[in-house]
Design a protein around this motif. Structure first.
Motif, PDB file in Angstrom:
ATOM      1  N   UNK A  95      -5.026   5.436   6.453  1.00  0.00           N
ATOM      2  CA  UNK A  95      -6.359   4.839   6.528  1.00  0.00           C
ATOM      3  C   UNK A  95      -6.968   4.834   5.132  1.00  0.00           C
ATOM      4  N   UNK A  96      -7.384   3.659   4.686  1.00  0.00           N
ATOM      5  CA  UNK A  96      -8.050   3.531   3.404  1.00  0.00           C
ATOM      6  C   UNK A  96      -9.559   3.598   3.554  1.00  0.00           C
ATOM      7  N   UNK A  97     -10.228   4.314   2.639  1.00  0.00           N
ATOM      8  CA  UNK A  97     -11.699   4.400   2.656  1.00  0.00           C
ATOM      9  C   UNK A  97     -12.238   4.119   1.266  1.00  0.00           C
ATOM     10  N   UNK A  98     -13.483   3.723   1.200  1.00  0.00           N
ATOM     11  CA  UNK A  98     -14.146   3.431  -0.059  1.00  0.00           C
ATOM     12  C   UNK A  98     -14.694   4.723  -0.651  1.00  0.00           C
ATOM     13  N   UNK A  99     -13.843   5.487  -1.267  1.00  0.00           N
ATOM     14  CA  UNK A  99     -14.210   6.811  -1.739  1.00  0.00           C
ATOM     15  C   UNK A  99     -14.752   6.877  -3.135  1.00  0.00           C
TER      16      UNK A  99
ATOM     17  N   UNK B 259       0.814  -1.220   0.000  1.00  0.00           N
ATOM     18  CA  UNK B 259       0.000   0.000   0.000  1.00  0.00           C
ATOM     19  C   UNK B 259       0.846   1.269   0.000  1.00  0.00           C
ATOM     20  N   UNK B 260       2.145   1.113   0.109  1.00  0.00           N
ATOM     21  CA  UNK B 260       3.044   2.260   0.152  1.00  0.00           C
ATOM     22  C   UNK B 260       4.117   2.099  -0.933  1.00  0.00           C
ATOM     23  N   UNK B 261       4.657   3.204  -1.399  1.00  0.00           N
ATOM     24  CA  UNK B 261       5.725   3.169  -2.395  1.00  0.00           C
ATOM     25  C   UNK B 261       6.739   4.260  -2.073  1.00  0.00           C
ATOM     26  N   UNK B 262       7.961   4.076  -2.550  1.00  0.00           N
ATOM     27  CA  UNK B 262       9.003   5.060  -2.280  1.00  0.00           C
ATOM     28  C   UNK B 262       9.875   5.265  -3.507  1.00  0.00           C
ATOM     29  N   UNK B 263      10.373   6.471  -3.626  1.00  0.00           N
ATOM     30  CA  UNK B 263      11.438   6.807  -4.566  1.00  0.00           C
ATOM     31  C   UNK B 263      12.473   7.611  -3.782  1.00  0.00           C
ATOM     32  N   UNK B 264      13.687   7.695  -4.296  1.00  0.00           N
ATOM     33  CA  UNK B 264      14.703   8.392  -3.515  1.00  0.00           C
ATOM     34  C   UNK B 264      15.835   8.902  -4.380  1.00  0.00           C
ATOM     35  N   UNK B 265      16.668   9.692  -3.779  1.00  0.00           N
ATOM     36  CA  UNK B 265      17.824  10.277  -4.455  1.00  0.00           C
ATOM     37  C   UNK B 265      19.132   9.810  -3.836  1.00  0.00           C
ATOM     38  N   UNK B 266      19.088   8.685  -3.129  1.00  0.00           N
ATOM     39  CA  UNK B 266      20.199   8.323  -2.249  1.00  0.00           C
ATOM     40  C   UNK B 266      21.373   7.646  -2.936  1.00  0.00           C
TER      41      UNK B 266
ATOM     42  N   UNK C 287      -3.831   0.946   7.609  1.00  0.00           N
ATOM     43  CA  UNK C 287      -2.812   0.220   6.858  1.00  0.00           C
ATOM     44  C   UNK C 287      -1.434   0.621   7.408  1.00  0.00           C
ATOM     45  N   UNK C 288      -0.593  -0.345   7.653  1.00  0.00           N
ATOM     46  CA  UNK C 288       0.712  -0.065   8.263  1.00  0.00           C
ATOM     47  C   UNK C 288       1.822  -0.776   7.499  1.00  0.00           C
ATOM     48  N   UNK C 289       2.998  -0.172   7.529  1.00  0.00           N
ATOM     49  CA  UNK C 289       4.196  -0.757   6.925  1.00  0.00           C
ATOM     50  C   UNK C 289       5.402  -0.015   7.490  1.00  0.00           C
TER      51      UNK C 289
END
Length: 624
Positions: A549-553, A496-503, A527-529
């Motif tokens: 927190x995910x909702x049915x939007x 549920x999460x994503x990352x990008x970086x400049x490292x 939702x946790x990670x």
């Protein structure tokens, strides 16, 4: 994480990075010509080839595997960078004439791989098989084949999803032509996979690591026994997060044979295993062991694991003349002696080649000084005469690394009297690092990884939509370079999460880089990670807690209708929060042509906050 980014090389250039690189920061050399130091024991050390770098030659052969040697004495390997496109090469080296040939120069995405970090395997027809850490259709690496004419075929291109991403390790091959390997990331939890590739190019994931007790981030090539069981290591995961030795049976069931504690037993095994006829496994860990060395991290160990899972530490490196940080795997002779190399330590802190006899006595066969090479990450290969062959990441005539040969004294039949009296190497201008007296431990400074903030909390987000990115700063507050092995999302809801970086893969002392994290829930509720950074600093992996927190939007696009009182413009009624969602007052209200949340119970006495949505059919607006 991102498949490619530039990294400074020992000679000041750039190259395409592999995602998981375990490289200890090495001192750069300035101008002062001095002759190379002889090896600690009476051996003959020869530089067979000194890499010249792009565009005509490879550079920086990391090879988390080893060279492969044919019956004619030719050596085959990969260089991580260099070549026509500076994406790395596959090379051949004649041991007798010392003529080197670039068989294939990688071009990178989308049609070719880039940045090979592992060694090769060779079939009876002379075809070579290997992996690249990046490149391919989606940039997550490939499995390739190079035939004897130098023609390359991409057998499989990783997508970065459940099939795996960024293979750091070489391959194993069975008699039917099936290939077996690992990826350092990807899989269902982002912690890497074990895969097989059949002769038609069909990939099957045998096992996907969860990052828990089963292990995480496999960097090593697998060992396969006659029954079809696979053995390997992970640098992280396990009961204490310090890596494991695992076994996979032919049905894909995993057994953790040993979970490292991070103490005297070792920590973070990068290299693969060696298996003897009795079923005992031998390997190395990059840190752990003698925790008085290397800034409290330890300089690593050589270990043995018997068939019952009992671990025995055969040798613990002190960080002095005996070496430090054995990233390379081992080779075993018929008498049970083990041979390997370290990335650092030795009298010049440039690494050593060592032998460990069956009593656990270590003998330093060669100490690297810089002109003859420095920083060995690849395992050794041993021929029938006892000659050892290997590569170094840096050093040599141009600073791009070397291929070397080490002839033991008792095997040097042509020149027994002169054995050990020479080091065949080209002198290069450099400043020698301070010598460490025998029996003393090198005082080694260490990097320190600092994260800010240490947690990220995302607002309520509609399922399937992506939040605004939040930023994390990684700073090296230590005194030496920080090596970044991997940056990944781990944990319960990692998808549920994503990352990008400049490292990149290293941070100089005092430098910092930015990591951007987004939240795209796949289901409703909390939702946790965790954002997990694996590196060579104490406390690795460092983690940032992630929650949202995910909702049915629904699907909301277009423009917003301004509500008037308790009605939307146009007379549509307001709708309240889904039951159990947080109340924000004053907050946001929704209105539209139907209930805001069709498939959940609604509490009409409350109004819910649903930010970061584009709008149409429904409207969301701040109420004073």
């Amino acid at each position: 994480m991102l498949p490619r980014f530039p990294r400074p090389l020992p000679n000041g250039g750039n190259m395409k990075s592999r995602i998981l690189m375990c490289i200890t920061a090495m001192a750069l050399f300035a101008a002062l010509a001095i002759p190379p130091r002889l090896a600690a024991q009476r051996q003959t050390y020869t530089v067979l080839h000194s890499f010249a770098g792009p565009p005509t030659d490879g550079s920086n052969p990391f090879d988390f595997g080893s060279l492969v040697r044919d019956s004619a004495g030719n050596l085959y390997g990969t260089a991580f960078a260099g070549g026509a496109s500076n994406n790395g090469v596959v090379f051949k080296l004649d041991d007798h004439t010392r003529k080197q040939t670039v068989l294939h120069s990688f071009t990178g995405s989308p049609t070719d791989g880039a940045a090979p970090a592992a060694g090769l395997i060779r079939d009876k027809a002379g075809n070579l098989y290997g992996t690249t850490t990046s490149g391919g259709t989606t940039g997550y690496g490939v499995v390739f084949k190079v035939d004897p004419s130098g023609m390359e075929t991409v057998l499989y291109s990783f997508t970065g999803g459940a099939d795996g991403a960024n293979p750091q390790a070489g391959l194993a091959r069975d008699s039917a032509g099936n290939l077996y390997g690992t990826t350092s990331s990807g899989g269902t939890s982002g912690n890497g996979v074990v895969f097989t590739l059949d002769p038609t190019g069909k990939e099957t994931v045998i096992y996907s690591f969860t990052g828990g007790a089963d292990g995480a981030l496999p960097y090593a090539r697998l060992v396969r026994d006659l029954a079809g069981n696979l053995y390997g290591t992970t640098i992280s995961g396990g009961t204490t997060g310090n890596g494991v030795v695992f076994k996979l049976d032919p049905t894909g069931n995993e057994t953790v044979l040993y979970s490292f504690t991070g103490g005297t037993d070792g920590r973070a095994p990068v290299a693969g295993l060696v298996r003897d006829p009795a079923g005992n496994l031998y390997g190395t860990t990059t840190i752990g062991g003698d925790l008085s060395a290397f800034g409290g991290l330890g300089c690593g160990v050589v270990f043995k694991l018997d068939s019952t899972g009992k671990e025995t530490v055969l040798y613990s490196f002190t960080g002095g003349a005996d070496g430090c940080q054995p990233f390379a795997g081992l080779v075993r002779d018929a008498a049970g002696n083990l041979y390997g190399a370290t990335e650092s330590g030795g009298n010049s802190n440039s690494g050593v080649v060592f032998k460990l006899d069956i009593t656990g006595k270590e003998t330093v066969l060669h100490t690297f000084t810089g002109p003859d090479g420095l920083q060995v990450d690849a395992g050794l290969v041993r021929d029938a005469k006892g000659n050892l062959y290997g590569t170094t990441v840096g050093g040599g005539a141009s600073g791009y690394g070397v291929v070397f040969k080490l002839t033991p004294c008792d095997e040097d039949r042509a020149n027994p009297e002169g054995c050990g009296d020479r080091v065949e190497s080209t002198a290069v201008a450099f400043i020698r690092t301070p010598q460490v007296p025998l029996g003393k431990t090198a005082v080694t400074s260490a990097p320190t990884a600092t994260l800010s903030p240490t947690s990220l909390t995302f607002s309520t987000q509609a399922i399937g939509t992506t939040s605004v990115a939040k930023s994390v700063t990684l700073k090296n507050t230590g005194t030496t370079s920080l090596t970044i092995n991997s940056i990944a999302i781990t944990g319960t809801n990692a998808g549920d999460f994503a990352q990008t970086h400049t490292c990149g893969i290293s941070l100089a002392a005092g430098a910092s880089c930015s990591i951007s994290v987004t939240f795209k829930p796949t289901s409703s509720g909390t939702r946790t990670a965790a954002l997990s950074i694996t590196d060579n600093a104490a406390g690795s992996p460092q983690k940032v807690a992630l929650s949202g927190i995910g909702v049915n939007g629904g699907t909301l696009t277009g423009s917003c209708i301004v509500p008037v009182g308790n009605q939307c413009a146009g007379g549509k009624p307001l709708f309240g929060c889904p039951t159990g969602q947080p109340v924000i007052t004053p907050g946001f209200v929704g209105c539209g042509f139907g209930p805001l949340h069709h498939d959940v119970p609604v509490d009409t006495s409350r109004r819910c906050r649903i930010p970061n949505l584009s709008l149409s059919g429904y409207c969301i607006r701040t109420v004073p």
